[in-house]
Scaffold this active site. Structure first.
Site, PDB file in Angstrom:
ATOM      1  N   ASP A   1     -14.942  45.081 -31.201  1.00 19.85           N
ATOM      2  CA  ASP A   1     -14.874  46.178 -32.168  1.00 19.85           C
ATOM      3  C   ASP A   1     -15.613  45.758 -33.447  1.00 19.85           C
ATOM      4  O   ASP A   1     -15.293  44.728 -34.027  1.00 19.85           O
ATOM      5  CB  ASP A   1     -13.397  46.478 -32.461  1.00 19.85           C
ATOM      6  CG  ASP A   1     -13.229  47.529 -33.544  1.00 19.85           C
ATOM      7  OD1 ASP A   1     -14.189  48.302 -33.788  1.00 19.85           O
ATOM      8  OD2 ASP A   1     -12.140  47.584 -34.149  1.00 19.85           O
TER       9      ASP A   1
ATOM     10  N   ASP B   1     -11.627  50.012 -36.014  1.00 17.03           N
ATOM     11  CA  ASP B   1     -10.761  51.118 -35.564  1.00 17.03           C
ATOM     12  C   ASP B   1      -9.948  50.736 -34.322  1.00 17.03           C
ATOM     13  O   ASP B   1      -9.252  51.583 -33.744  1.00 17.03           O
ATOM     14  CB  ASP B   1     -11.572  52.398 -35.314  1.00 17.03           C
ATOM     15  CG  ASP B   1     -12.528  52.263 -34.140  1.00 17.03           C
ATOM     16  OD1 ASP B   1     -12.631  51.148 -33.554  1.00 17.03           O
ATOM     17  OD2 ASP B   1     -13.194  53.255 -33.794  1.00 17.03           O
TER      18      ASP B   1
ATOM     19  N   ASP C   1     -17.030  48.760 -29.388  1.00 16.17           N
ATOM     20  CA  ASP C   1     -18.119  49.723 -29.587  1.00 16.17           C
ATOM     21  C   ASP C   1     -19.474  49.057 -29.352  1.00 16.17           C
ATOM     22  O   ASP C   1     -19.553  47.851 -29.106  1.00 16.17           O
ATOM     23  CB  ASP C   1     -18.025  50.345 -30.989  1.00 16.17           C
ATOM     24  CG  ASP C   1     -17.824  49.282 -32.062  1.00 16.17           C
ATOM     25  OD1 ASP C   1     -18.486  48.225 -31.964  1.00 16.17           O
ATOM     26  OD2 ASP C   1     -16.997  49.494 -32.968  1.00 16.17           O
TER      27      ASP C   1
ATOM     28  N   ASP D   1     -23.523  52.905 -16.097  1.00 14.00           N
ATOM     29  CA  ASP D   1     -22.782  53.645 -15.096  1.00 14.00           C
ATOM     30  C   ASP D   1     -23.392  55.030 -14.937  1.00 14.00           C
ATOM     31  O   ASP D   1     -23.745  55.675 -15.926  1.00 14.00           O
ATOM     32  CB  ASP D   1     -21.326  53.798 -15.523  1.00 14.00           C
ATOM     33  CG  ASP D   1     -20.383  53.094 -14.553  1.00 14.00           C
ATOM     34  OD1 ASP D   1     -20.066  51.921 -14.786  1.00 14.00           O
ATOM     35  OD2 ASP D   1     -19.985  53.745 -13.568  1.00 14.00           O
TER      36      ASP D   1
ATOM     37  N   ASP E   1     -21.099  55.349  -9.717  1.00 11.61           N
ATOM     38  CA  ASP E   1     -19.664  55.560  -9.543  1.00 11.61           C
ATOM     39  C   ASP E   1     -19.367  56.430  -8.310  1.00 11.61           C
ATOM     40  O   ASP E   1     -19.971  57.501  -8.153  1.00 11.61           O
ATOM     41  CB  ASP E   1     -19.141  56.255 -10.804  1.00 11.61           C
ATOM     42  CG  ASP E   1     -17.632  56.335 -10.843  1.00 11.61           C
ATOM     43  OD1 ASP E   1     -16.997  55.272 -10.925  1.00 11.61           O
ATOM     44  OD2 ASP E   1     -17.095  57.459 -10.809  1.00 11.61           O
TER      45      ASP E   1
ATOM     46  N   GLU F   1     -21.100  52.157  -5.798  1.00  6.62           N
ATOM     47  CA  GLU F   1     -19.692  51.884  -5.504  1.00  6.62           C
ATOM     48  C   GLU F   1     -19.356  52.605  -4.206  1.00  6.62           C
ATOM     49  O   GLU F   1     -19.505  53.818  -4.115  1.00  6.62           O
ATOM     50  CB  GLU F   1     -18.808  52.387  -6.644  1.00  6.62           C
ATOM     51  CG  GLU F   1     -17.362  51.948  -6.461  1.00  6.62           C
ATOM     52  CD  GLU F   1     -16.379  52.733  -7.315  1.00  6.62           C
ATOM     53  OE1 GLU F   1     -15.314  52.193  -7.621  1.00  6.62           O
ATOM     54  OE2 GLU F   1     -16.659  53.886  -7.673  1.00  6.62           O
TER      55      GLU F   1
ATOM     56  N   HIS G   1     -13.338  46.346 -13.817  1.00  9.99           N
ATOM     57  CA  HIS G   1     -12.385  47.058 -14.682  1.00  9.99           C
ATOM     58  C   HIS G   1     -11.315  47.813 -13.890  1.00  9.99           C
ATOM     59  O   HIS G   1     -10.426  48.411 -14.495  1.00  9.99           O
ATOM     60  CB  HIS G   1     -13.162  48.036 -15.562  1.00  9.99           C
ATOM     61  CG  HIS G   1     -13.840  49.099 -14.746  1.00  9.99           C
ATOM     62  ND1 HIS G   1     -14.890  48.828 -13.896  1.00  9.99           N
ATOM     63  CD2 HIS G   1     -13.591  50.412 -14.609  1.00  9.99           C
ATOM     64  CE1 HIS G   1     -15.245  49.923 -13.282  1.00  9.99           C
ATOM     65  NE2 HIS G   1     -14.488  50.914 -13.697  1.00  9.99           N
ATOM     66  N   ASP G   2     -11.421  47.845 -12.565  1.00 14.69           N
ATOM     67  CA  ASP G   2     -10.428  48.539 -11.735  1.00 14.69           C
ATOM     68  C   ASP G   2      -9.491  47.570 -11.022  1.00 14.69           C
ATOM     69  O   ASP G   2      -8.620  48.009 -10.266  1.00 14.69           O
ATOM     70  CB  ASP G   2     -11.128  49.369 -10.643  1.00 14.69           C
ATOM     71  CG  ASP G   2     -11.888  50.556 -11.211  1.00 14.69           C
ATOM     72  OD1 ASP G   2     -11.491  51.072 -12.264  1.00 14.69           O
ATOM     73  OD2 ASP G   2     -12.888  50.961 -10.574  1.00 14.69           O
TER      74      ASP G   2
HETATM   75  C1  NOJ Z   1     -14.446  54.327 -10.031  1.00 14.38           C
HETATM   76  C2  NOJ Z   1     -14.397  53.753 -11.405  1.00 14.38           C
HETATM   77  O1  NOJ Z   1     -14.728  52.395 -11.362  1.00 14.38           O
HETATM   78  C3  NOJ Z   1     -13.004  54.014 -11.912  1.00 14.38           C
HETATM   79  O2  NOJ Z   1     -12.751  53.315 -13.112  1.00 14.38           O
HETATM   80  C4  NOJ Z   1     -12.844  55.495 -12.073  1.00 14.38           C
HETATM   81  O3  NOJ Z   1     -11.498  55.782 -12.407  1.00 14.38           O
HETATM   82  C5  NOJ Z   1     -13.188  56.256 -10.794  1.00 14.38           C
HETATM   83  N1  NOJ Z   1     -14.356  55.751 -10.126  1.00 14.38           N
HETATM   84  C6  NOJ Z   1     -13.437  57.711 -11.092  1.00 14.38           C
HETATM   85  O4  NOJ Z   1     -14.638  57.865 -11.809  1.00 14.38           O
END
Ligand code: NOJ
Length: 569
Positions: A23, A27, A31, A100, A201, A258, A331-332
């Site tokens: 950041d 905030d 960013d 992305d 994605d 993906e 990140h998932d």
């Molecule tokens: C895969 C992404 O990596 C995830 O973070 C997202 O929630 C879903 N696709 C929907 O876009």
């Protein structure tokens, strides 16, 4: 470098999830200027490509994966001018940028959808997938990946629209050529502005089965995710070939798709070097080893097993006629050291061992921010501390609808929530880990006082310095990029070992995936003497390698002696 061509085969990619990276304005939200402050950190790590998760204008229902303007930057993250500065700063350092591309769906606040929902004959109606109800019910039994029905009823026109993710993420209708034209034009706009490629994605979900038939289900009456009707659908290849032709072909890009539930056969269709429309894919087979196969983001799970991990990775290494990507985190997913290693006593050793695995397999490695520090999962006490829509929905479903015990559900969340990966990057041991001077949008992992970039930079034995050496190894040894993979000790329950060879050069990779001290016994066809050590996570010597007792989570990479010439004069 005179190594493999194209460039992305030699590259190491670093993923930035911008909300939690750095950041710059206090905030509490990371960013673009924050990323800009850290470019020298990335250069020192020696990565070649940055993958930036979505920074486009978004109401943030799914943290930027719900885009309301593809050509704008989210207010939280800055401006287009900041983005231009970022791409220039990266390019000056010889680092490429991929972004992305989220085009299976938009936000419901995208202008197209705002118009589409206005009336049944709006010119944008057909940009999305609308259907009348069916006896007062949804058009079919499809479930959203985030829980509940994949259909939302819309008052103004009395029809339902499809959303495979949140109701604020309506699916685009790719069968409509106007949609495709808009997307290709948008892609060219970013390519002209300087982006070097895209992480696509849920790209294999863009072609839905005609007629949108019910999903197969073992429990009638429940919604079911329609994998068989939306993944790798009938027009997918056609759409991606068109995208390559209309948007990508004039540019020198990296594309990585993906591909949830993709098989090796489908992956070959998608990425083979002759006519595959994508460069590489993220498959999910290794991510599913401790998951319930019924839902992509579901928490219910089992323990993963080394034998299965070997089988899955070995199949992709052997059979993919195309190019592999390698990842253990993003990140998932939960943090890899907590998931596949030991986030406690052997955190440093196991983080290095997993890094060795990632970088020595054939394929392009993807590092997720903080992985290079050995960042771990987090255990927030209450569901209120979590921000992720999938986590919050699943908590509600499991506790309120299925009556599961709250404490049990919190345990699953601690193990599998996407927010494990989304806590702020740990830069130093000052307040909020040096991520922000404000109040962070999500809690910082309390272990930042010990695990942080400043401490790692100062410690020559840190995970961070080890990752730099791994990246250096790839750049100095062609065999790391190009060598063929061969599994050895197939049935060993503790050790994952393999060789990489290209005819002239051969490496041996030995990985102890446990906290025990198993014995490694070299198979008879490999030379027991004359090996030289390239990298290891414990002090070790170039030595006899016929038999070794490994230490907990030990990793060693040797260059094997060249084979004895068989014909002598
Ligand atoms: C895969 C992404 O990596 C995830 O973070 C997202 O929630 C879903 N696709 C929907 O876009």
């Amino acid at each position: 470098m005179g190594m493999a061509d194209p460039w992305w085969q030699n590259s190491v990619v670093y993923q930035i999830w911008p909300r939690s990276f750095k950041d710059s304005d206090g905030d509490g939200i990371g960013d673009l200027r924050g990323v800009n402050e850290k470019l020298d950190y990335l250069k020192d790590l020696d990565v070649d490509v940055v993958w930036l998760s979505p920074v486009y204008t978004s109401p943030n229902d799914d943290m930027g994966y719900d885009i309301s303007d593809y050509r704008g930057i989210m207010d939280d993250f800055g401006t287009l001018a900041d983005w231009d500065e970022l791409v220039a700063g990266l390019h000056r350092r010889g680092i490429r940028l991929i972004m992305d591309l989220v085009v299976n769906h938009t936000s419901d606040e995208h202008a197209w959808f705002v118009e589409s929902r206005r009336s049944r004959d709006d010119p944008h109606r057909d940009y999305y997938i609308w259907r009348p109800g069916h006896d007062g019910h949804e058009p079919n039994n499809w479930a959203s990946a985030f829980g509940g029905s994949a259909w939302a009823y819309d008052e103004p026109t009395g029809e339902y629209y499809l959303h495979l993710f949140s109701p604020k993420q309506p699916d685009l209708n790719w069968d409509n050529p106007a949609v495709r034209r808009e997307i290709y034009a948008m892609m060219r706009w970013w390519l002209d502005r300087g982006v070097d490629g895209f992480r696509m994605d849920v790209i294999t979900a863009i072609s839905k089965a005609p007629g949108l038939p019910d999903a197969h289900t073992a429990s009638p009456g429940r919604y079911q995710f329609p994998g068989e009707h939306v993944l790798h659908g009938p027009r997918l290849m056609e759409f991606l070939r068109e995208m390559r032709r209309e948007a990508l072909s004039p540019y020198d890009t990296l594309t990585v798709g993906e591909a949830f539930a993709v098989t090796v056969e489908q992956a070959i269709e998608l990425t083979n070097p002759r006519d595959g429309p994508l460069d590489m894919l993220f498959h999910f087979e290794h991510m599913m080893l401790d998951s319930d196969p019924l839902g992509p983001l579901t928490f219910a799970g089992r323990r993963w097993e080394l034998g299965e991990l070997k089988r899955v990775m070995t199949r992709w290494q052997r059979e993919l006629d195309g190019w592999n990507s390698q990842y253990l985190s993003n990140h998932d997913q939960p943090r890899q050291v907590s998931r596949f290693g030991d986030g406690g006593r052997y955190r440093v050793e196991s983080a290095k061992m997993l890094g060795t695995f990632l970088h020595l397999l054939q394929g392009t490695p993807f590092i997720y921010q903080g992985e290079e520090l050995g960042m771990t999962n987090v255990s927030f006490p209450s569901i209120e501390d979590y921000r992720d829509i999938a986590t919050r929905n699943q908590y509600r479903e499991l506790v309120e609808e299925r009556g599961m015990d709250q404490a049990e559900v919190m345990k699953l969340i601690h193990r599998k929530s996407r927010d494990n990966a989304r806590t702020p990057m740990q830069w130093d041991d000052s307040e909020n880990a040096g991520f922000t001077t404000g109040r962070p949008w999500i809690g910082v992992n309390p272990n930042y006082t010990e695990i942080n970039a400043a401490a790692a930079l100062a410690d020559p034995d840190s995970v961070l310095h080890y990752y730099r050496r791994l990246i250096g190894l790839r750049k100095a040894n062609r065999v790391v990029v190009e060598g063929a993979y061969e599994l050895i000790l197939d049935d060993d329950p503790a050790i994952y070992a393999f060789t990489r060879g290209d005819g002239e050069d051969r490496l041996l990779v030995i990985l102890n995936f446990t906290g025990g001290t198993p014995d490694f016994v070299l198979p008879g066809h490999l030379p027991p003497t004359g090996a030289s050590l390239l990298i290891a996570n414990y002090p070790a010597d170039d030595a006899e390698i016929a038999r070794l007792t490994l230490r907990p989570y030990e990793a060693r990479v040797y260059r094997l002696a060249p084979p004895e010439p068989t014909i002598r004069r």
